[in-house]
Design a protein around this motif. Structure first.
Motif, PDB file in Angstrom:
ATOM      1  N   LEU A 243      35.709 -76.991 -13.644  1.00  0.00           N
ATOM      2  CA  LEU A 243      36.631 -76.085 -12.967  1.00  0.00           C
ATOM      3  C   LEU A 243      35.966 -75.521 -11.711  1.00  0.00           C
ATOM      4  CD1 LEU A 243      39.040 -73.513 -14.473  1.00  0.00           C
ATOM      5  CD2 LEU A 243      37.522 -72.789 -12.627  1.00  0.00           C
ATOM      6  N   TRP A 244      36.667 -75.590 -10.589  1.00  0.00           N
ATOM      7  CA  TRP A 244      36.189 -75.095  -9.302  1.00  0.00           C
ATOM      8  C   TRP A 244      37.024 -73.876  -8.934  1.00  0.00           C
ATOM      9  CZ3 TRP A 244      32.611 -78.299  -6.319  1.00  0.00           C
ATOM     10  CH2 TRP A 244      32.270 -79.488  -6.965  1.00  0.00           C
ATOM     11  N   SER A 245      36.353 -72.771  -8.630  1.00  0.00           N
ATOM     12  CA  SER A 245      37.053 -71.509  -8.366  1.00  0.00           C
ATOM     13  C   SER A 245      36.648 -70.924  -7.024  1.00  0.00           C
ATOM     14  CB  SER A 245      36.728 -70.492  -9.467  1.00  0.00           C
ATOM     15  OG  SER A 245      37.287 -69.217  -9.167  1.00  0.00           O
ATOM     16  N   SER A 246      37.600 -70.321  -6.357  1.00  0.00           N
ATOM     17  CA  SER A 246      37.307 -69.527  -5.172  1.00  0.00           C
ATOM     18  C   SER A 246      36.532 -68.293  -5.586  1.00  0.00           C
ATOM     19  CB  SER A 246      38.603 -69.131  -4.472  1.00  0.00           C
ATOM     20  OG  SER A 246      39.433 -68.418  -5.384  1.00  0.00           O
ATOM     21  N   ALA A 247      35.781 -67.713  -4.643  1.00  0.00           N
ATOM     22  CA  ALA A 247      34.988 -66.518  -4.914  1.00  0.00           C
ATOM     23  C   ALA A 247      34.651 -65.840  -3.594  1.00  0.00           C
ATOM     24  CB  ALA A 247      33.709 -66.880  -5.667  1.00  0.00           C
ATOM     25  N   GLY A 248      33.975 -64.701  -3.689  1.00  0.00           N
ATOM     26  CA  GLY A 248      33.648 -63.958  -2.491  1.00  0.00           C
ATOM     27  C   GLY A 248      32.637 -64.640  -1.600  1.00  0.00           C
ATOM     28  N   ASP A 249      31.762 -65.473  -2.197  1.00  0.00           N
ATOM     29  CA  ASP A 249      30.720 -66.136  -1.416  1.00  0.00           C
ATOM     30  C   ASP A 249      30.932 -67.631  -1.259  1.00  0.00           C
ATOM     31  OD1 ASP A 249      30.313 -66.665  -4.079  1.00  0.00           O
ATOM     32  OD2 ASP A 249      28.150 -66.281  -4.050  1.00  0.00           O
ATOM     33  N   GLY A 250      32.038 -68.143  -1.747  1.00  0.00           N
ATOM     34  CA  GLY A 250      32.283 -69.571  -1.609  1.00  0.00           C
ATOM     35  C   GLY A 250      33.115 -70.123  -2.752  1.00  0.00           C
ATOM     36  N   VAL A 251      32.741 -71.318  -3.206  1.00  0.00           N
ATOM     37  CA  VAL A 251      33.405 -71.980  -4.321  1.00  0.00           C
ATOM     38  C   VAL A 251      32.409 -72.113  -5.458  1.00  0.00           C
ATOM     39  CG1 VAL A 251      34.511 -74.106  -5.110  1.00  0.00           C
ATOM     40  CG2 VAL A 251      34.953 -73.272  -2.798  1.00  0.00           C
ATOM     41  N   HIS A 252      32.785 -71.671  -6.657  1.00  0.00           N
ATOM     42  CA  HIS A 252      31.930 -71.758  -7.832  1.00  0.00           C
ATOM     43  C   HIS A 252      32.431 -72.904  -8.713  1.00  0.00           C
ATOM     44  CE1 HIS A 252      30.681 -67.214  -7.618  1.00  0.00           C
ATOM     45  NE2 HIS A 252      30.612 -67.828  -6.456  1.00  0.00           N
ATOM     46  N   CYS A 253      31.503 -73.709  -9.217  1.00  0.00           N
ATOM     47  CA  CYS A 253      31.856 -74.836 -10.077  1.00  0.00           C
ATOM     48  C   CYS A 253      31.334 -74.585 -11.480  1.00  0.00           C
ATOM     49  CB  CYS A 253      31.259 -76.125  -9.513  1.00  0.00           C
ATOM     50  SG  CYS A 253      31.592 -77.586 -10.519  1.00  0.00           S
ATOM     51  N   PHE A 254      32.226 -74.683 -12.471  1.00  0.00           N
ATOM     52  CA  PHE A 254      31.884 -74.435 -13.860  1.00  0.00           C
ATOM     53  C   PHE A 254      32.085 -75.703 -14.691  1.00  0.00           C
ATOM     54  CE2 PHE A 254      33.257 -70.389 -12.099  1.00  0.00           C
ATOM     55  CZ  PHE A 254      32.271 -69.512 -12.538  1.00  0.00           C
ATOM     56  N   ALA A 255      31.161 -75.966 -15.599  1.00  0.00           N
ATOM     57  CA  ALA A 255      31.314 -77.060 -16.553  1.00  0.00           C
ATOM     58  C   ALA A 255      32.450 -76.743 -17.511  1.00  0.00           C
ATOM     59  CB  ALA A 255      30.009 -77.262 -17.318  1.00  0.00           C
ATOM     60  N   PRO A 256      32.946 -77.743 -18.254  1.00  0.00           N
ATOM     61  CA  PRO A 256      34.035 -77.489 -19.205  1.00  0.00           C
ATOM     62  C   PRO A 256      33.726 -76.418 -20.239  1.00  0.00           C
ATOM     63  CG  PRO A 256      33.821 -79.845 -18.818  1.00  0.00           C
ATOM     64  CD  PRO A 256      32.658 -79.195 -18.124  1.00  0.00           C
ATOM     65  N   ASP A 257      32.427 -76.157 -20.492  1.00  0.00           N
ATOM     66  CA  ASP A 257      32.066 -75.112 -21.452  1.00  0.00           C
ATOM     67  C   ASP A 257      31.883 -73.751 -20.803  1.00  0.00           C
ATOM     68  OD1 ASP A 257      29.682 -75.377 -20.088  1.00  0.00           O
ATOM     69  OD2 ASP A 257      28.479 -75.910 -21.853  1.00  0.00           O
ATOM     70  N   GLY A 258      32.163 -73.646 -19.478  1.00  0.00           N
ATOM     71  CA  GLY A 258      32.076 -72.374 -18.779  1.00  0.00           C
ATOM     72  C   GLY A 258      30.745 -72.112 -18.104  1.00  0.00           C
ATOM     73  N   THR A 259      29.786 -73.024 -18.221  1.00  0.00           N
ATOM     74  CA  THR A 259      28.483 -72.861 -17.570  1.00  0.00           C
ATOM     75  C   THR A 259      28.627 -72.984 -16.054  1.00  0.00           C
ATOM     76  OG1 THR A 259      27.325 -73.814 -19.475  1.00  0.00           O
ATOM     77  CG2 THR A 259      26.135 -73.768 -17.378  1.00  0.00           C
ATOM     78  N   LEU A 260      28.037 -72.050 -15.311  1.00  0.00           N
ATOM     79  CA  LEU A 260      28.045 -72.135 -13.856  1.00  0.00           C
ATOM     80  C   LEU A 260      27.079 -73.226 -13.426  1.00  0.00           C
ATOM     81  CD1 LEU A 260      28.850 -71.081 -11.037  1.00  0.00           C
ATOM     82  CD2 LEU A 260      26.982 -69.415 -11.245  1.00  0.00           C
ATOM     83  N   LEU A 261      27.603 -74.291 -12.808  1.00  0.00           N
ATOM     84  CA  LEU A 261      26.774 -75.412 -12.375  1.00  0.00           C
ATOM     85  C   LEU A 261      26.201 -75.185 -10.980  1.00  0.00           C
ATOM     86  CD1 LEU A 261      28.952 -78.427 -13.586  1.00  0.00           C
ATOM     87  CD2 LEU A 261      27.079 -77.260 -14.782  1.00  0.00           C
ATOM     88  N   GLY A 262      26.972 -74.532 -10.136  1.00  0.00           N
ATOM     89  CA  GLY A 262      26.512 -74.301  -8.783  1.00  0.00           C
ATOM     90  C   GLY A 262      27.608 -73.739  -7.907  1.00  0.00           C
TER      91      GLY A 262
END
Length: 301
Positions: A243-262
């Protein structure tokens, strides 16, 4: 080890397989007021996106650059395509969800529920069965900047579903402070929804919630992820279930288990994003006054 370019913040080695150290973040359009709602039209090789306060839907293509697709837009915000490839948009100004037909005419899909006008539809997705799902926060009612300052008629900020057969509009979730972006898992057994209520209330957590589809109903499956900078707005799933999400500092990418990948760091506050490009490997990012793109080594889900 190859160092990452300055716009990549790698938190987990799995993020390296989704990005490339030689890919640069490009600003492809600028000079807007508040960009939102990017949607890629592969059959026309173009991107459509909203400039909400300016009441415009813009068009960008590699060959022709930037042009106006529609003005006035009724403070159009989020966009998507339905199963027939038609544009579906959320208009703050008219408090509705509208479909653009092949001949360019507009069909209103929803503008009220329970005898009361909607708040200000914000973002929208279409499931495989043709149902239209959209969020209805009050951002278009709060001021005249991206809508019309008016007291909301709805008693809650619902997430709605429009039945593909009957056209009936019904709330499916009603306990958000301000529901925003939404997307399905690849198998459509789970629905993710961004909670952006921290925009006006610091006590609201900046989280993405998840809901399991149990037959025709949704079951709350708790918090999927938390945004550590800013708040979640638009969200998208890729072909591998991240899952890729918008955020205040850019785009956050999360694994299917919710782990922040980068993160893909962007110099402006990000509102939304979508996958596209001729090869499907470009992430288009709407961020405040500009639109960016960057190569990613995964396609949209």
């Amino acid at each position: 080890m190859i160092e990452s370019p300055s716009h990549l913040d790698i938190r987990d080695d799995r993020f390296r397989a989704l990005t490339h150290p030689m890919a640069r973040l490009e600003r492809i359009a600028e000079g807007f007021t508040w960009t939102e709602g990017p949607v890629w039209f592969g059959d026309h090789a173009c991107l459509l996106f909203s400039d909400i306060p300016s009441q415009r839907i813009m068009r960008w293509s590699e060959a022709e650059g930037v042009s106006v697709f529609r003005q006035p837009s009724g403070f159009n915000n989020g966009n998507t395509r339905d199963r027939q490839g038609r544009l579906i948009g959320c208009r703050h100004g008219f408090r509705d969800v509208v479909r653009t037909e092949v001949d360019g005419s507009l069909t209103v899909l929803a503008d009220s529920w329970d005898g009361k006008r909607l708040n200000s539809p914000n973002d929208v997705v279409v499931s495989r069965d043709g149902a239209v799902w959209f969020t209805d926060p009050t951002y278009g009612r709060i001021s005249n900047f991206e809508g019309h300052r008016e007291a909301p008629e709805q008693e809650a900020r619902h997430v709605f579903r429009i039945d593909p057969d009957t056209g009936e509009v019904a709330p499916v979730i009603s306990d958000f402070v301000q529901p925003n972006g939404l997307c399905f898992s690849r198998d459509e057994r789970r629905l993710y929804i961004a909670e952006s209520g921290s925009s006006h209330d610091d006590s609201v957590p900046s989280i993405i919630r998840q809901f399991d589809l149990d037959g025709g109903a949704l079951r709350d499956a708790g918090v999927f992820a938390e945004i550590d900078t800013g708040l979640p707005d638009g969200i998208r799933i890729d072909a591998e279930g991240n899952l890729w999400s918008s955020a205040g500092d850019g785009v956050h990418c999360f694994a299917p288990d919710g782990t922040l990948l980068g993160k893909i760091l962007v110099p402006e506050t990000v509102s939304n994003l979508c996958f596209g490009g001729r090869d499907g490997h470009r992430l288009f990012i709407t961020a405040t006054t500009s639109v960016y793109r960057v190569f990613v080594d995964v396609e949209g889900g």
